[in-house]
Design a protein around this motif. Structure first.
Motif, short mmCIF file in Angstrom:
data_model
loop_
_atom_site.label_atom_id
_atom_site.label_comp_id
_atom_site.label_asym_id
_atom_site.label_seq_id
_atom_site.Cartn_x
_atom_site.Cartn_y
_atom_site.Cartn_z
N GLY A 156 0.69 -1.26 0.02
CA GLY A 156 -0.25 0.00 0.11
C GLY A 156 1.12 1.17 -0.10
N VAL A 157 0.57 2.23 0.75
CA VAL A 157 1.20 3.49 0.44
C VAL A 157 0.88 4.18 1.95
CG1 VAL A 157 0.34 5.87 0.36
CG2 VAL A 157 -0.48 4.71 -1.51
N TRP A 158 2.24 4.85 2.53
CA TRP A 158 2.51 5.10 3.28
C TRP A 158 3.10 6.22 3.34
CZ3 TRP A 158 2.47 0.07 3.03
CH2 TRP A 158 2.73 -0.77 4.52
N LYS A 159 2.53 7.76 3.91
CA LYS A 159 2.84 8.66 3.76
C LYS A 159 3.97 8.81 4.44
CE LYS A 159 1.04 12.73 3.48
NZ LYS A 159 1.75 13.54 2.53
N TYR A 160 4.89 10.32 4.64
CA TYR A 160 5.26 11.59 5.37
C TYR A 160 5.40 12.26 5.08
CZ TYR A 160 9.07 11.10 1.80
OH TYR A 160 9.87 11.07 1.13
N VAL B 46 13.42 -4.25 -4.54
CA VAL B 46 14.58 -3.01 -5.23
C VAL B 46 13.17 -1.73 -4.43
CG1 VAL B 46 15.02 -1.79 -7.26
CG2 VAL B 46 14.66 -4.37 -7.14
N VAL B 47 14.41 -1.36 -4.15
CA VAL B 47 14.03 0.50 -3.75
C VAL B 47 13.85 1.46 -5.35
CG1 VAL B 47 14.01 2.10 -2.38
CG2 VAL B 47 14.67 0.17 -1.72
N LEU B 48 12.87 2.09 -6.01
CA LEU B 48 13.50 3.09 -6.68
C LEU B 48 13.11 4.15 -6.01
CD1 LEU B 48 11.52 1.12 -9.64
CD2 LEU B 48 13.44 1.27 -9.78
N GLU B 49 14.42 5.77 -5.84
CA GLU B 49 13.95 6.02 -5.80
C GLU B 49 13.76 7.64 -7.21
OE1 GLU B 49 14.72 7.88 -2.29
OE2 GLU B 49 15.37 6.68 -1.78
N LEU B 50 12.42 8.01 -6.92
CA LEU B 50 11.35 9.13 -7.85
C LEU B 50 11.92 10.61 -7.61
CD1 LEU B 50 8.64 6.57 -7.74
CD2 LEU B 50 10.56 6.62 -8.94
N ASN B 51 11.64 10.90 -9.23
CA ASN B 51 11.94 12.56 -9.11
C ASN B 51 10.68 13.29 -9.11
OD1 ASN B 51 14.77 12.67 -8.86
ND2 ASN B 51 14.37 12.43 -11.13
N ALA B 52 9.74 12.09 -9.74
CA ALA B 52 8.34 13.46 -9.63
C ALA B 52 7.17 11.85 -9.26
CB ALA B 52 8.39 14.05 -11.33
N GLY B 53 5.94 12.39 -9.89
CA GLY B 53 4.73 11.91 -9.74
C GLY B 53 4.16 11.29 -8.89
N GLU B 54 3.17 10.69 -8.42
CA GLU B 54 2.21 10.02 -7.68
C GLU B 54 3.35 9.60 -6.35
OE1 GLU B 54 -1.17 6.88 -6.86
OE2 GLU B 54 0.27 6.77 -8.22
N PHE B 55 4.49 8.83 -6.19
CA PHE B 55 5.39 8.09 -5.75
C PHE B 55 6.76 9.06 -5.73
CE2 PHE B 55 2.25 4.93 -6.80
CZ PHE B 55 1.42 5.57 -5.27
N THR B 56 7.26 9.32 -4.28
CA THR B 56 8.27 8.92 -4.08
C THR B 56 9.32 8.14 -4.24
OG1 THR B 56 7.42 11.25 -2.57
CG2 THR B 56 10.39 10.55 -2.16
N ARG B 57 8.86 6.97 -3.67
CA ARG B 57 9.97 5.98 -3.70
C ARG B 57 8.66 4.55 -3.75
NH1 ARG B 57 13.92 5.30 1.64
NH2 ARG B 57 11.96 5.15 2.48
N ILE B 58 9.45 4.17 -5.02
CA ILE B 58 8.33 2.58 -4.60
C ILE B 58 9.44 1.24 -4.16
CG2 ILE B 58 8.17 0.73 -6.00
CD1 ILE B 58 6.93 3.10 -8.15
N GLY C 204 6.70 13.32 1.08
CA GLY C 204 5.62 12.59 0.82
C GLY C 204 5.02 11.45 0.94
N SER C 205 4.81 10.47 -0.49
CA SER C 205 4.02 8.29 -0.10
C SER C 205 5.56 7.99 -1.08
CB SER C 205 2.49 8.97 -0.59
OG SER C 205 1.84 9.57 0.15
#
Length: 123
Positions: free
Chosen positions: A66-70, A86-98, A73-74
């Protein structure tokens, strides 16, 4: 287990019906490759979970989907047991990290590497 498809321009995380139900989410996740800042293999993905669960399911050290809020971001989390993730750090979009548990973490990281080779040197 969710299926990750790596395309030239995007990554698609196709959630199973059970994962969609546990995450309280109807759609799969699509991330543009340009939005990926980094990809890391985590031997213990539980230490990467931050914030509080906003939407989804968690049984500590067993499953988290699910979604964890901090405060910044989320994050979207799919962790199962003690599997590598695998931890994906993201620049933009719905999530900051997957954070995604997978049995094929190293192969996934290799597929995420850019395949465009620079021009070969000319003589």
């Amino acid at each position: 287990m969710s299926h990750l498809r790596v395309h030239k321009d995007r990554i698609e995380v196709h959630l199973t019906p059970a994962e969609k139900s546990l995450a309280l989410r109807a759609d799969d996740i699509v991330v543009q490759r340009d939005d990926i800042r980094s990809a890391t293999i985590a031997d213990d993905p539980w230490v990467w979970v931050r914030g509080i669960r906003r939407r989804g399911t968690e049984i500590p050290l067993v499953v988290a989907v699910g979604v964890w809020k901090y405060h910044g971001g989320s994050d979207f989390v799919i962790i199962k047991g003690k599997r590598q993730a695998v931890v994906l750090e993201l620049n933009a979009g719905e999530f900051t990290r997957i954070i995604l548990s997978t049995n094929h973490a190293a192969a996934l990281i290799d597929r995420l590497k850019l395949t465009d080779d620079p021009e070969p040197p000319t003589d």
